[in-house]
Design a protein around this motif. Structure first.
Motif, PDB file in Angstrom:
ATOM      1  N   PRO A   1      -7.415  11.091   2.932  1.00  0.00           N
ATOM      2  CA  PRO A   1      -6.842  10.161   3.613  1.00  0.00           C
ATOM      3  C   PRO A   1      -7.325   8.765   2.928  1.00  0.00           C
ATOM      4  O   PRO A   1      -8.254   8.627   2.370  1.00  0.00           O
ATOM      5  N   LEU A   2      -6.534   7.701   3.025  1.00  0.00           N
ATOM      6  CA  LEU A   2      -6.747   6.153   2.341  1.00  0.00           C
ATOM      7  C   LEU A   2      -8.131   5.710   3.122  1.00  0.00           C
ATOM      8  O   LEU A   2      -8.001   5.749   4.495  1.00  0.00           O
ATOM      9  N   PRO A   3      -9.044   5.415   2.507  1.00  0.00           N
ATOM     10  CA  PRO A   3     -10.067   4.879   2.961  1.00  0.00           C
ATOM     11  C   PRO A   3      -9.705   3.294   3.554  1.00  0.00           C
ATOM     12  O   PRO A   3      -9.101   2.418   2.927  1.00  0.00           O
ATOM     13  N   VAL A   4      -9.689   3.045   4.860  1.00  0.00           N
ATOM     14  CA  VAL A   4      -9.595   1.703   5.495  1.00  0.00           C
ATOM     15  C   VAL A   4     -10.702   1.127   5.939  1.00  0.00           C
ATOM     16  O   VAL A   4     -11.862   1.797   5.743  1.00  0.00           O
ATOM     17  N   PRO A   5     -11.073  -0.057   6.082  1.00  0.00           N
ATOM     18  CA  PRO A   5     -12.335  -0.626   6.428  1.00  0.00           C
ATOM     19  C   PRO A   5     -13.004  -0.137   7.625  1.00  0.00           C
ATOM     20  O   PRO A   5     -12.212   0.099   8.621  1.00  0.00           O
ATOM     21  N   ARG A   6     -14.042   0.077   7.549  1.00  0.00           N
ATOM     22  CA  ARG A   6     -14.778   0.609   8.761  1.00  0.00           C
ATOM     23  C   ARG A   6     -15.993  -0.346   9.014  1.00  0.00           C
ATOM     24  O   ARG A   6     -17.132  -0.379   8.581  1.00  0.00           O
ATOM     25  N   GLU A   7     -15.613  -1.382   9.923  1.00  0.00           N
ATOM     26  CA  GLU A   7     -16.432  -2.394  10.106  1.00  0.00           C
ATOM     27  C   GLU A   7     -17.915  -2.045  10.787  1.00  0.00           C
ATOM     28  O   GLU A   7     -18.809  -2.853  10.792  1.00  0.00           O
ATOM     29  N   ASP A   8     -17.645  -0.992  11.550  1.00  0.00           N
ATOM     30  CA  ASP A   8     -18.823  -0.635  12.350  1.00  0.00           C
ATOM     31  C   ASP A   8     -19.974  -0.055  11.231  1.00  0.00           C
ATOM     32  O   ASP A   8     -21.336  -0.141  11.478  1.00  0.00           O
ATOM     33  N   LEU A   9     -19.519   0.353  10.082  1.00  0.00           N
ATOM     34  CA  LEU A   9     -20.520   0.750   9.136  1.00  0.00           C
ATOM     35  C   LEU A   9     -20.900  -0.250   8.075  1.00  0.00           C
ATOM     36  O   LEU A   9     -21.780  -0.281   7.645  1.00  0.00           O
TER      37      LEU A   9
ATOM     38  N   GLU B   1     -16.911   5.081   1.477  1.00  0.00           N
ATOM     39  CA  GLU B   1     -16.767   6.083   0.417  1.00  0.00           C
ATOM     40  C   GLU B   1     -16.108   5.377  -0.724  1.00  0.00           C
ATOM     41  O   GLU B   1     -16.058   6.009  -1.754  1.00  0.00           O
ATOM     42  N   VAL B   2     -15.544   4.095  -0.718  1.00  0.00           N
ATOM     43  CA  VAL B   2     -15.101   3.512  -1.925  1.00  0.00           C
ATOM     44  C   VAL B   2     -15.931   3.336  -3.049  1.00  0.00           C
ATOM     45  O   VAL B   2     -15.362   3.271  -4.083  1.00  0.00           O
ATOM     46  N   ALA B   3     -17.235   3.015  -2.824  1.00  0.00           N
ATOM     47  CA  ALA B   3     -18.071   2.830  -3.955  1.00  0.00           C
ATOM     48  C   ALA B   3     -18.192   4.154  -4.659  1.00  0.00           C
ATOM     49  O   ALA B   3     -18.212   4.189  -5.878  1.00  0.00           O
ATOM     50  N   ASP B   4     -18.242   5.260  -4.144  1.00  0.00           N
ATOM     51  CA  ASP B   4     -18.225   6.564  -4.761  1.00  0.00           C
ATOM     52  C   ASP B   4     -16.968   6.897  -5.602  1.00  0.00           C
ATOM     53  O   ASP B   4     -17.049   7.312  -6.560  1.00  0.00           O
ATOM     54  N   LEU B   5     -15.915   6.614  -4.656  1.00  0.00           N
ATOM     55  CA  LEU B   5     -14.565   6.752  -5.443  1.00  0.00           C
ATOM     56  C   LEU B   5     -14.477   5.826  -6.639  1.00  0.00           C
ATOM     57  O   LEU B   5     -13.991   6.456  -7.623  1.00  0.00           O
ATOM     58  N   ARG B   6     -14.944   4.643  -6.554  1.00  0.00           N
ATOM     59  CA  ARG B   6     -14.927   3.829  -7.723  1.00  0.00           C
ATOM     60  C   ARG B   6     -15.604   4.472  -8.921  1.00  0.00           C
ATOM     61  O   ARG B   6     -15.236   4.216 -10.088  1.00  0.00           O
ATOM     62  N   ALA B   7     -16.697   4.740  -8.672  1.00  0.00           N
ATOM     63  CA  ALA B   7     -17.632   5.532  -9.611  1.00  0.00           C
ATOM     64  C   ALA B   7     -17.101   6.813 -10.167  1.00  0.00           C
ATOM     65  O   ALA B   7     -17.166   6.993 -11.498  1.00  0.00           O
TER      66      ALA B   7
ATOM     67  N   GLY C   1      -8.303  -5.881   2.606  1.00  0.00           N
ATOM     68  CA  GLY C   1      -8.961  -4.720   2.931  1.00  0.00           C
ATOM     69  C   GLY C   1      -8.308  -3.575   2.270  1.00  0.00           C
ATOM     70  O   GLY C   1      -9.349  -2.870   1.799  1.00  0.00           O
ATOM     71  N   ALA C   2      -7.287  -3.022   2.566  1.00  0.00           N
ATOM     72  CA  ALA C   2      -6.816  -1.611   2.493  1.00  0.00           C
ATOM     73  C   ALA C   2      -5.917  -1.858   1.053  1.00  0.00           C
ATOM     74  O   ALA C   2      -5.472  -0.722   0.729  1.00  0.00           O
ATOM     75  N   GLY C   3      -5.652  -2.846   0.646  1.00  0.00           N
ATOM     76  CA  GLY C   3      -5.194  -2.921  -0.927  1.00  0.00           C
ATOM     77  C   GLY C   3      -3.630  -3.116  -0.680  1.00  0.00           C
ATOM     78  O   GLY C   3      -3.039  -3.362   0.391  1.00  0.00           O
ATOM     79  N   LEU C   4      -3.106  -3.406  -1.786  1.00  0.00           N
ATOM     80  CA  LEU C   4      -1.718  -3.984  -1.998  1.00  0.00           C
ATOM     81  C   LEU C   4      -0.866  -2.836  -2.605  1.00  0.00           C
ATOM     82  O   LEU C   4      -1.119  -2.251  -3.419  1.00  0.00           O
ATOM     83  N   LEU C   5       0.563  -2.609  -2.037  1.00  0.00           N
ATOM     84  CA  LEU C   5       1.251  -1.374  -2.458  1.00  0.00           C
ATOM     85  C   LEU C   5       2.152  -1.898  -3.701  1.00  0.00           C
ATOM     86  O   LEU C   5       2.667  -2.976  -3.581  1.00  0.00           O
TER      87      LEU C   5
END
Length: 409
Positions: free
Chosen positions: A9-17, A25-31, A289-293
């Motif tokens: 699933p596309l990671p979307v902003p989770r402002e609660d976290l 999860e974006v940091a792990d994906l990027r690495a 937030g979730a990027g540009l297509l």
């Protein structure tokens, strides 16, 4: 693109976290997997690109990664990426067609001279809104009482639209950026706005003034390929809609981030000149937030990953702006940071056409609000702040604040 079991699933902003950054999860994906397959809320599959260098490459090369699909079809059902480009859809055009529109926009809203002409009006509007709050002590919703009226007043004033008519473009903005509305629902509110703006275009053709719409009409008429009324109408509608909702949310979101790091807010209160750097840093921290297509036009590769012609690519600008390889300690708000290379307004030929106006409004708000209301504070615990959901315009749905005194301007 056919469905595959490997897509996540596309990671979307989770402002609660992560209230001021991309999904956890974006940091792990990027690495680990900086280019990875994702399934988007609208059902399409795409390659998510998360490293700064790769995102900048995608956004900067429209020959390989076209904008013809629109920038938000992965999130908004009312913007299907396969929809043909219609007359005046400059935001989906590439190459000479797109440049034709940008060259008419430039003298109207992007030159340094024009921005300086707008500055007194923006400052006056901000001060008047704070004057209106001076007799109160809160709590009030800063988004409703300051951010939204500031941006809607400014964009209406620049285009010569009566402020009393702001509801007609506010409704379109709220519908357009909602993931819960489809094409028919958007058209129901969009077409009345087109009719309204088309009347303004015809009036400016007959009697031009100094406002942005008049400049668009005049420059469009003088262009080697003259612009018709529909093209001019879509240009003006784009400014009205984007200039209202996105910038207002950026102001509100930015103020929340500053209140969460009180030292930075207090520094702005003591030295309004820091607002220029604070604007860039907040756009880096919070934007896109979730990027540009984009859609690949040829068989190519990005970050070592093969991409086939016709496949969608999401340039995750916020993930790039939090890439520690480019921005040290990227999760930290630092208004002294040199952030001119951030991608919060996009990059390349399709960078945000209204970014200079947005910068002006953000900088004015950040120079004025802390200085005149140095005791500004949240009226509820930060954990109780509600964020917008199912939208491409991120930020608090409301920002309850209070204060001791509003100082005179």
């Amino acid at each position: 693109m056919s469905a595959t079991t490997s897509a996540r699933p596309l990671p979307v902003p989770r402002e609660d976290l992560c209230p001021f950054g991309p999904a956890p999860e974006v940091a792990d994906l990027r690495a680990r997997t900086p280019v990875t397959r994702v399934t988007c809320p609208t059902g399409i599959e795409a390659w998510l690109v998360t490293r700064y260098a790769d995102v900048r490459e995608v956004l900067g090369d429209p020959r390989r990664f076209s904008n013809r699909c629109g920038s938000a079809g992965h999130l908004l059902a009312n913007m299907p990426p396969e929809t043909p480009i219609e007359q005046g859809d400059f935001f989906k055009m590439d190459g000479p067609e797109h440049v034709r529109f940008r060259r008419v926009f430039a003298p109207a809203i992007t030159t340094a001279r024009r921005i300086e002409e707008f500055r007194p009006m923006v400052l006056r509007t901000a001060d008047e809104l704070l004057d209106g709050l001076a007799a109160e002590t809160g709590p009030v919703d800063l988004h409703e009482r300051f951010s939204k009226p500031l941006t809607s007043s400014v964009i209406a004033g620049l285009l010569g639209v009566p402020y009393a008519d702001r509801g007609v473009f506010q409704r379109v903005a709220e519908t357009l950026f909602s993931g819960g509305t489809d094409v028919d629902e958007l058209n129901a509110v969009k077409f009345p706005l087109y009719d309204y703006v088309a009347d303004l275009v015809r009036a400016r053709r007959a009697e031009p003034g100094e406002d942005v719409l008049s400049v668009l009409v005049t420059r469009g008429r003088e262009h080697e390929q003259p612009f018709n009324d529909l093209e001019l109408t879509k240009m003006a509608v784009g400014l009205l809609v984007a200039g209202y909702d996105t910038t207002a949310s950026s102001i509100t979101y930015g103020v929340l981030a500053l209140l969460a790091d009180r030292t930075q807010f207090d520094r702005l209160a003591a030295d309004p000149a820091l607002a220029v750097g604070a604007t860039e840093e907040l756009v880096r921290l919070l934007g896109v937030g979730a990027g540009l297509l984009r859609v690949a036009t040829v068989d190519t590769e990005i970050g070592g990953q093969p991409i086939a012609a016709g496949e969608y690519v999401i340039a995750a600008a916020q993930a790039a702006n939090h890439d520690p390889a480019h921005f040290p300690e990227p999760e930290r708000l630092d208004i002294d940071r040199r952030t001119t290379s951030h991608l919060g307004f996009g990059h390349g030929p399709h960078h945000c056409v209204g970014q200079q106006i947005a910068r002006l409004e953000l900088t004015t708000a950040l120079a004025t609000l802390p200085c005149r209301v140095p005791t500004l504070r949240l009226a509820v615990p930060q954990a109780e702040i509600r964020f917008k959901a199912d939208t491409t315009v991120y930020g608090p749905a409301a920002l309850p604040v209070t204060w001791d005194e509003v100082l005179p301007s």
